[in-house]
Enzyme design. Structure first.
Site, PDB file in Angstrom:
ATOM      1  N   GLN A 191     -35.179 -20.036  51.927  1.00 15.16           N
ATOM      2  CA  GLN A 191     -34.247 -19.249  52.753  1.00 15.16           C
ATOM      3  C   GLN A 191     -33.032 -20.065  53.188  1.00 15.16           C
ATOM      4  O   GLN A 191     -32.239 -19.581  54.000  1.00 15.16           O
ATOM      5  CB  GLN A 191     -34.980 -18.759  54.016  1.00 15.16           C
ATOM      6  CG  GLN A 191     -36.096 -17.775  53.756  1.00 15.16           C
ATOM      7  CD  GLN A 191     -35.594 -16.361  53.509  1.00 15.16           C
ATOM      8  OE1 GLN A 191     -34.441 -16.031  53.773  1.00 15.16           O
ATOM      9  NE2 GLN A 191     -36.462 -15.520  52.980  1.00 15.16           N
TER      10      GLN A 191
ATOM     11  N   CYS B 154     -43.553  -9.748  51.850  1.00 18.40           N
ATOM     12  CA  CYS B 154     -44.684 -10.186  51.033  1.00 18.40           C
ATOM     13  C   CYS B 154     -46.016  -9.776  51.615  1.00 18.40           C
ATOM     14  O   CYS B 154     -47.042  -9.907  50.976  1.00 18.40           O
ATOM     15  CB  CYS B 154     -44.638 -11.699  50.890  1.00 18.40           C
ATOM     16  SG  CYS B 154     -42.976 -12.306  50.693  1.00 18.40           S
TER      17      CYS B 154
ATOM     18  N   ALA C 298     -40.036 -19.682  44.322  1.00 13.54           N
ATOM     19  CA  ALA C 298     -40.527 -20.547  45.399  1.00 13.54           C
ATOM     20  C   ALA C 298     -42.045 -20.472  45.563  1.00 13.54           C
ATOM     21  O   ALA C 298     -42.665 -21.441  45.996  1.00 13.54           O
ATOM     22  CB  ALA C 298     -39.834 -20.211  46.715  1.00 13.54           C
ATOM     23  N   THR C 299     -42.652 -19.357  45.213  1.00 16.55           N
ATOM     24  CA  THR C 299     -44.121 -19.281  45.286  1.00 16.55           C
ATOM     25  C   THR C 299     -44.725 -20.331  44.358  1.00 16.55           C
ATOM     26  O   THR C 299     -45.600 -21.113  44.755  1.00 16.55           O
ATOM     27  CB  THR C 299     -44.609 -17.873  44.890  1.00 16.55           C
ATOM     28  OG1 THR C 299     -44.095 -16.920  45.819  1.00 16.55           O
ATOM     29  CG2 THR C 299     -46.130 -17.806  44.873  1.00 16.55           C
TER      30      THR C 299
ATOM     31  N   ASN D  60     -38.483 -17.381  57.084  1.00 14.07           N
ATOM     32  CA  ASN D  60     -38.039 -16.138  56.445  1.00 14.07           C
ATOM     33  C   ASN D  60     -38.061 -14.939  57.382  1.00 14.07           C
ATOM     34  O   ASN D  60     -37.379 -13.958  57.144  1.00 14.07           O
ATOM     35  CB  ASN D  60     -38.878 -15.847  55.198  1.00 14.07           C
ATOM     36  CG  ASN D  60     -40.360 -15.951  55.449  1.00 14.07           C
ATOM     37  OD1 ASN D  60     -40.854 -16.958  55.960  1.00 14.07           O
ATOM     38  ND2 ASN D  60     -41.093 -14.915  55.093  1.00 14.07           N
TER      39      ASN D  60
ATOM     40  N   THR E 210     -41.776 -21.940  27.851  1.00 12.02           N
ATOM     41  CA  THR E 210     -40.423 -21.845  27.285  1.00 12.02           C
ATOM     42  C   THR E 210     -39.418 -21.564  28.398  1.00 12.02           C
ATOM     43  O   THR E 210     -39.625 -20.677  29.226  1.00 12.02           O
ATOM     44  CB  THR E 210     -40.368 -20.716  26.239  1.00 12.02           C
ATOM     45  OG1 THR E 210     -41.301 -21.035  25.206  1.00 12.02           O
ATOM     46  CG2 THR E 210     -38.973 -20.561  25.653  1.00 12.02           C
TER      47      THR E 210
ATOM     48  N   HIS F 199     -33.449 -15.756  44.056  1.00 13.93           N
ATOM     49  CA  HIS F 199     -33.200 -14.365  44.473  1.00 13.93           C
ATOM     50  C   HIS F 199     -32.959 -14.166  45.964  1.00 13.93           C
ATOM     51  O   HIS F 199     -32.719 -13.043  46.412  1.00 13.93           O
ATOM     52  CB  HIS F 199     -34.313 -13.442  43.976  1.00 13.93           C
ATOM     53  CG  HIS F 199     -35.596 -13.486  44.755  1.00 13.93           C
ATOM     54  ND1 HIS F 199     -35.884 -12.560  45.727  1.00 13.93           N
ATOM     55  CD2 HIS F 199     -36.659 -14.308  44.689  1.00 13.93           C
ATOM     56  CE1 HIS F 199     -37.092 -12.824  46.229  1.00 13.93           C
ATOM     57  NE2 HIS F 199     -37.578 -13.885  45.615  1.00 13.93           N
TER      58      HIS F 199
HETATM   59  C1  LIG Z   1     -39.197 -15.559  49.370  1.00 15.72           C
HETATM   60  C2  LIG Z   1     -39.864 -16.784  49.848  1.00 15.72           C
HETATM   61  C3  LIG Z   1     -40.825 -17.433  49.078  1.00 15.72           C
HETATM   62  C4  LIG Z   1     -41.282 -16.892  47.760  1.00 15.72           C
HETATM   63  O1  LIG Z   1     -40.279 -17.040  46.813  1.00 15.72           O
HETATM   64  P1  LIG Z   1     -40.369 -16.284  45.393  1.00 15.72           P
HETATM   65  O2  LIG Z   1     -39.246 -16.884  44.637  1.00 15.72           O
HETATM   66  O3  LIG Z   1     -40.188 -14.835  45.718  1.00 15.72           O
HETATM   67  O4  LIG Z   1     -41.700 -16.578  44.822  1.00 15.72           O
HETATM   68  C5  LIG Z   1     -41.377 -18.584  49.565  1.00 15.72           C
HETATM   69  N1  LIG Z   1     -41.010 -19.090  50.748  1.00 15.72           N
HETATM   70  C6  LIG Z   1     -40.093 -18.498  51.518  1.00 15.72           C
HETATM   71  C7  LIG Z   1     -39.710 -19.114  52.817  1.00 15.72           C
HETATM   72  C8  LIG Z   1     -39.486 -17.324  51.094  1.00 15.72           C
HETATM   73  O5  LIG Z   1     -38.591 -16.734  51.869  1.00 15.72           O
END
Ligand SMILES: *Cc1c(COP(=O)(O)O)cnc(C)c1O
Length: 382
Positions: free
Chosen positions: A181, A322, A73-74, A153, A239, A203
């Site tokens: 989330q 984070c 998500a980042t 989150n 890839t 994850h």
């Molecule tokens: C965990 C999270 C992210 C980051 O996701 P990653 O897959 O760890 O990079 C971004 N936004 C929210 C709301 C999250 O909870």
């Protein structure tokens, strides 16, 4: 050594054993490069990747052509916000987001400020929700994109992205939603939701780390941020990690099939925890209780310094994982500076009722002792 009870499922979830099983063949014999279309190794991997794309699209009621793989998500937030801001700059250089967003959105916005964009960071109401009127008032003729997360989150509140998206649509502004989330926690129907871009990750939904996706509604222009071999229709080169992608597909498929049974079970466990803690003096809930995902509890405790390092038997957090070591920007945005301890407790698929009862009495004991200590100190200092 006995392990602490894991109640930090908003930071990451354990990988479901069924997801691990689905991934393993693509780490073993079926290791081919999905782009190697000329032989069976590549074709088997490519078929697995496209099956996973169907599983992801199906959870969201989207089309497979609207799903692009990313590392999480980042990256999806970076790609969506920078990519759409650059590709649509002719519309304008103003962006809107909310002070309680994830750092992957906030820091992307701050970087765009250094590139000639102007950003409005809206403050939420005290319950963590944003006012539709304030949101609408912030939109300008040159607002190219607004970004609002579906589920927070830290405090678990659910924003009304349908209403926000409709406001954006009426003004011709693109709407991005960070749904990291939300998958498996509430239904998402992109056939009816007025959302243009949606960030996803595996994850937080019982899949592996390091894999995610970006939903890009058909017709929405996004400039690629990762140049290279032109994978994912040129949107994101690199890839394809077939085993990771299979993991994402499988965990979203499980979410789709099991969400209706899982959410009430998790909600009952969360509510039991809250019932045990809410009656303690000085304890309050951060964020709206009604508009909230079933697994999240975020409590503030007044007059009590309770470092997480002292809570050795439960794995929980105080803010998002984070930004370790910093005070929560989310709680600060709610005006929650009158509490000395914030605990985020997030229940998950694999928690047992016995674990919940243990955590409830453990935390009750710790909070009561900490409050008694504070009162004792106060009695001596007046
Ligand atoms: C965990 C999270 C992210 C980051 O996701 P990653 O897959 O760890 O990079 C971004 N936004 C929210 C709301 C999250 O909870």
């Amino acid at each position: 050594m006995q392990q602490a009870v894991y109640l930090d499922n908003a930071a990451t979830t354990p990988v479901d054993p069924r997801v691990v099983e689905a991934m393993l063949p693509y780490l073993k014999g079926d290791f081919g490069n999905p782009a190697s279309g000329t032989h069976a190794y590549g074709q088997v991997a490519a078929r697995a990747v496209e099956r996973a794309r169907e599983q992801v699209a199906s959870l969201l009621n989207a089309d497979t052509s609207e799903i692009a793989w990313t590392s999480g998500a980042t990256e999806s937030n970076n790609l969506a916000i920078k990519g759409a801001a650059f590709a649509n700059a002719k519309r304008g250089r103003h962006l809107i987001t909310v002070a309680t967003e994830h750092k992957a959105v906030l820091d992307t916005m701050h970087w765009l400020e250094t590139q000639g964009y102007t950003v409005t960071f809206l403050a939420p109401e005290r319950n963590g929700l944003i006012s539709l009127n304030k949101f609408e008032a912030a939109l300008r003729d040159d607002t190219v994109l607004a970004s609002v997360m579906l589920v927070n989150n830290e405090i678990g509140v659910i924003q009304d992205v349908a209403a926000l998206g409709n406001i954006c649509r009426a003004r011709g502004t693109l709407f991005h939603v960070d749904a990291a989330q939300a998958t498996g926690k509430l239904p998402i129907d992109l056939a009816t939701l007025p959302v243009d871009l949606m960030s996803l990750t595996a994850h937080k939904t019982y899949g592996p780390k390091g894999i995610g996706a970006l939903y890009v509604r058909r017709g929405v222009a996004v400039d690629c941020q990762m140049h290279g071999g032109g994978h994912e229709r040129g949107l994101r080169s690199g890839t394809l990690p077939a085993h990771q992608i299979v993991g994402l597909g499988e965990c979203f498929d499980l979410a789709r099939r099991e969400m209706n049974a899982e959410v009430p079970r998790v909600r009952a466990q969360r509510d039991r925890l809250w019932a045990a803690l809410r009656e303690l003096p000085g304890v309050r809930l951060n964020g709206d209780f009604g508009a909230r995902v079933a697994h999240n509890l975020n409590i503030g405790i007044a007059d009590c310094e309770l470092p997480l390092s002292s809570l050795t038997d439960v794995a929980i957090s105080s803010a998002s994982a984070c930004i370790l070591g910093q005070a929560s920007h989310v709680i600060a945005a709610l005006g929650g500076d009158d509490v000395s301890t914030v605990l985020r407790i997030t229940v998950g698929r694999f928690n047992t009722d016995a674990e919940i009862d243990f955590a409830a009495s453990y935390l009750r004991g710790k909070i009561a002792a900490c409050r008694a200590n504070a009162e004792h100190k106060a009695a001596w200092t007046v």
